[in-house]
Design a protein around this motif. Structure first.
Motif, PDB file in Angstrom:
ATOM      1  N   THR A   1       6.394  98.009 -36.224  1.00  0.00           N
ATOM      2  CA  THR A   1       7.357  97.205 -36.961  1.00  0.00           C
ATOM      3  C   THR A   1       8.790  97.523 -36.542  1.00  0.00           C
ATOM      4  OG1 THR A   1       7.472  98.815 -38.753  1.00  0.00           O
ATOM      5  CG2 THR A   1       5.847  97.043 -38.961  1.00  0.00           C
ATOM      6  N   ARG A   2       8.958  98.551 -35.735  1.00  0.00           N
ATOM      7  CA  ARG A   2      10.289  99.004 -35.329  1.00  0.00           C
ATOM      8  C   ARG A   2      10.937  98.023 -34.356  1.00  0.00           C
ATOM      9  NH1 ARG A   2       9.114 103.814 -32.585  1.00  0.00           N
ATOM     10  NH2 ARG A   2       8.957 102.551 -30.727  1.00  0.00           N
ATOM     11  N   ILE A   3      12.237  97.790 -34.525  1.00  0.00           N
ATOM     12  CA  ILE A   3      13.036  96.978 -33.612  1.00  0.00           C
ATOM     13  C   ILE A   3      13.892  97.924 -32.797  1.00  0.00           C
ATOM     14  CG2 ILE A   3      14.905  95.283 -33.453  1.00  0.00           C
ATOM     15  CD1 ILE A   3      13.787  94.015 -36.000  1.00  0.00           C
ATOM     16  N   GLU A   4      13.886  97.750 -31.490  1.00  0.00           N
ATOM     17  CA  GLU A   4      14.697  98.604 -30.623  1.00  0.00           C
ATOM     18  C   GLU A   4      16.171  98.296 -30.842  1.00  0.00           C
ATOM     19  OE1 GLU A   4      15.118  99.610 -25.903  1.00  0.00           O
ATOM     20  OE2 GLU A   4      13.231  98.802 -26.653  1.00  0.00           O
ATOM     21  N   LEU A   5      16.947  99.342 -30.980  1.00  0.00           N
ATOM     22  CA  LEU A   5      18.385  99.167 -31.246  1.00  0.00           C
ATOM     23  C   LEU A   5      19.206  99.465 -30.005  1.00  0.00           C
ATOM     24  CD1 LEU A   5      18.440 100.831 -34.747  1.00  0.00           C
ATOM     25  CD2 LEU A   5      18.479  98.410 -34.216  1.00  0.00           C
TER      26      LEU A   5
ATOM     27  N   GLU B   1      27.111 104.223 -33.647  1.00  0.00           N
ATOM     28  CA  GLU B   1      26.034 105.193 -33.395  1.00  0.00           C
ATOM     29  C   GLU B   1      25.401 105.695 -34.692  1.00  0.00           C
ATOM     30  OE1 GLU B   1      23.208 107.096 -31.481  1.00  0.00           O
ATOM     31  OE2 GLU B   1      24.613 105.722 -30.543  1.00  0.00           O
ATOM     32  N   LEU B   2      26.199 105.915 -35.727  1.00  0.00           N
ATOM     33  CA  LEU B   2      25.640 106.371 -37.009  1.00  0.00           C
ATOM     34  C   LEU B   2      24.750 105.299 -37.615  1.00  0.00           C
ATOM     35  CD1 LEU B   2      25.292 108.400 -39.255  1.00  0.00           C
ATOM     36  CD2 LEU B   2      27.481 107.616 -40.229  1.00  0.00           C
ATOM     37  N   ASP B   3      25.185 104.051 -37.580  1.00  0.00           N
ATOM     38  CA  ASP B   3      24.343 102.954 -38.073  1.00  0.00           C
ATOM     39  C   ASP B   3      22.997 102.951 -37.344  1.00  0.00           C
ATOM     40  OD1 ASP B   3      26.297 101.937 -39.831  1.00  0.00           O
ATOM     41  OD2 ASP B   3      27.109 100.586 -38.291  1.00  0.00           O
ATOM     42  N   ARG B   4      23.044 103.115 -36.029  1.00  0.00           N
ATOM     43  CA  ARG B   4      21.808 103.108 -35.231  1.00  0.00           C
ATOM     44  C   ARG B   4      20.891 104.258 -35.612  1.00  0.00           C
ATOM     45  NH1 ARG B   4      23.170  99.231 -31.735  1.00  0.00           N
ATOM     46  NH2 ARG B   4      25.049  99.272 -30.539  1.00  0.00           N
ATOM     47  N   ARG B   5      21.457 105.439 -35.808  1.00  0.00           N
ATOM     48  CA  ARG B   5      20.636 106.605 -36.199  1.00  0.00           C
ATOM     49  C   ARG B   5      20.006 106.373 -37.569  1.00  0.00           C
ATOM     50  NH1 ARG B   5      25.216 109.742 -34.418  1.00  0.00           N
ATOM     51  NH2 ARG B   5      25.517 110.465 -36.560  1.00  0.00           N
TER      52      ARG B   5
ATOM     53  N   VAL C   1      20.423 112.326 -39.868  1.00  0.00           N
ATOM     54  CA  VAL C   1      21.387 111.567 -39.046  1.00  0.00           C
ATOM     55  C   VAL C   1      22.720 112.313 -38.895  1.00  0.00           C
ATOM     56  CG1 VAL C   1      20.326 109.355 -39.613  1.00  0.00           C
ATOM     57  CG2 VAL C   1      22.299 110.159 -40.961  1.00  0.00           C
ATOM     58  N   HIS C   2      22.798 113.525 -39.466  1.00  0.00           N
ATOM     59  CA  HIS C   2      23.994 114.373 -39.358  1.00  0.00           C
ATOM     60  C   HIS C   2      25.221 113.687 -39.962  1.00  0.00           C
ATOM     61  CE1 HIS C   2      21.506 116.900 -36.899  1.00  0.00           C
ATOM     62  NE2 HIS C   2      21.261 115.873 -36.096  1.00  0.00           N
ATOM     63  N   ALA C   3      25.040 113.259 -41.225  1.00  0.00           N
ATOM     64  CA  ALA C   3      26.149 112.647 -41.975  1.00  0.00           C
ATOM     65  C   ALA C   3      26.103 113.201 -43.390  1.00  0.00           C
ATOM     66  CB  ALA C   3      25.998 111.127 -41.994  1.00  0.00           C
ATOM     67  N   SER C   4      27.202 113.045 -44.117  1.00  0.00           N
ATOM     68  CA  SER C   4      27.203 113.488 -45.510  1.00  0.00           C
ATOM     69  C   SER C   4      26.394 112.488 -46.344  1.00  0.00           C
ATOM     70  CB  SER C   4      28.635 113.582 -46.043  1.00  0.00           C
ATOM     71  OG  SER C   4      29.165 112.279 -46.208  1.00  0.00           O
ATOM     72  N   PRO C   5      25.791 112.938 -47.446  1.00  0.00           N
ATOM     73  CA  PRO C   5      25.044 112.017 -48.302  1.00  0.00           C
ATOM     74  C   PRO C   5      25.861 110.822 -48.801  1.00  0.00           C
ATOM     75  CG  PRO C   5      24.412 114.264 -48.809  1.00  0.00           C
ATOM     76  CD  PRO C   5      25.581 114.334 -47.857  1.00  0.00           C
ATOM     77  N   PRO C   6      27.132 111.001 -49.248  1.00  0.00           N
ATOM     78  CA  PRO C   6      27.903 109.821 -49.675  1.00  0.00           C
ATOM     79  C   PRO C   6      28.128 108.817 -48.537  1.00  0.00           C
ATOM     80  CG  PRO C   6      28.919 111.808 -50.550  1.00  0.00           C
ATOM     81  CD  PRO C   6      27.866 112.246 -49.568  1.00  0.00           C
ATOM     82  N   THR C   7      28.414 109.310 -47.339  1.00  0.00           N
ATOM     83  CA  THR C   7      28.606 108.425 -46.186  1.00  0.00           C
ATOM     84  C   THR C   7      27.323 107.671 -45.885  1.00  0.00           C
ATOM     85  OG1 THR C   7      30.325 109.817 -45.227  1.00  0.00           O
ATOM     86  CG2 THR C   7      29.142 108.357 -43.709  1.00  0.00           C
ATOM     87  N   CYS C   8      26.229 108.392 -45.907  1.00  0.00           N
ATOM     88  CA  CYS C   8      24.925 107.783 -45.624  1.00  0.00           C
ATOM     89  C   CYS C   8      24.600 106.704 -46.656  1.00  0.00           C
ATOM     90  CB  CYS C   8      23.864 108.872 -45.608  1.00  0.00           C
ATOM     91  SG  CYS C   8      22.365 108.373 -44.788  1.00  0.00           S
TER      92      CYS C   8
END
Length: 153
Positions: free
Chosen positions: A149-153, A6-10, A30-37
């Motif tokens: 240009t967006r691809i549906e995930l 889900e994080l990858d998709r966001r 995406v509600h993640a920490s900067p290092p994780t992102c």
């Protein structure tokens, strides 16, 4: 195919909308920490999910207002002949996209040029001088009602 959580998709959804976001802006969205992102974006890039990040330009603002959708049928469809045609159009900057298709024509091209004289010049150079091209069928865009240009995930 790479498994996406889900994080990858966001992350991918946000980058498809605006790849100019800073890592901190992206992480907040995406509600993640900067290092994780940062690690995730690097992994998605290293794995080839993100192939490149580009700026999308408005062709009509840059004097390139004619879009042609062109069907190409070859006389001979042997693999080397198909690859030869693909190489020919790969070197032409006005050809933005090239698709090998089936059934029907062998290729569909999306071409962006300044005007009809520029298209005629390109068509003569790319198509009329090639002995293996049987048919060229061109369509000219009068209104672009959707461009995504967006691809549906």
């Amino acid at each position: 195919m790479m498994a996406l959580d889900e994080l990858d998709r966001r992350i991918l959804l946000q980058l498809q909308q605006n790849s100019a976001l800073t890592n901190h802006e992206l992480a907040a969205r995406v509600h993640a920490s900067p290092p994780t992102c940062l690690r995730r974006v690097k992994r998605l890039t290293d794995e080839g999910v993100i192939t490149r990040q580009v700026a999308l330009l408005a062709p009509e603002k840059l004097g390139s207002s004619l879009t042609a959708i062109v069907e190409i049928t070859l006389d001979h469809q042997a693999t080397e002949k198909l690859l030869e045609f693909e190489q020919l159009v790969a070197n032409e900057t006005a050809v933005q996209q090239c698709y090998r298709v089936s059934p029907g024509p062998d290729f569909v091209l999306i071409i962006q040029v300044a005007d009809m004289p520029a298209y005629h010049s390109l068509a003569h150079r790319l198509f009329a001088t090639q002995s293996n091209i049987r048919n060229v069928r061109s369509f000219f865009s009068i209104v672009r009602s959707k461009f995504e240009t967006r691809i549906e995930l």
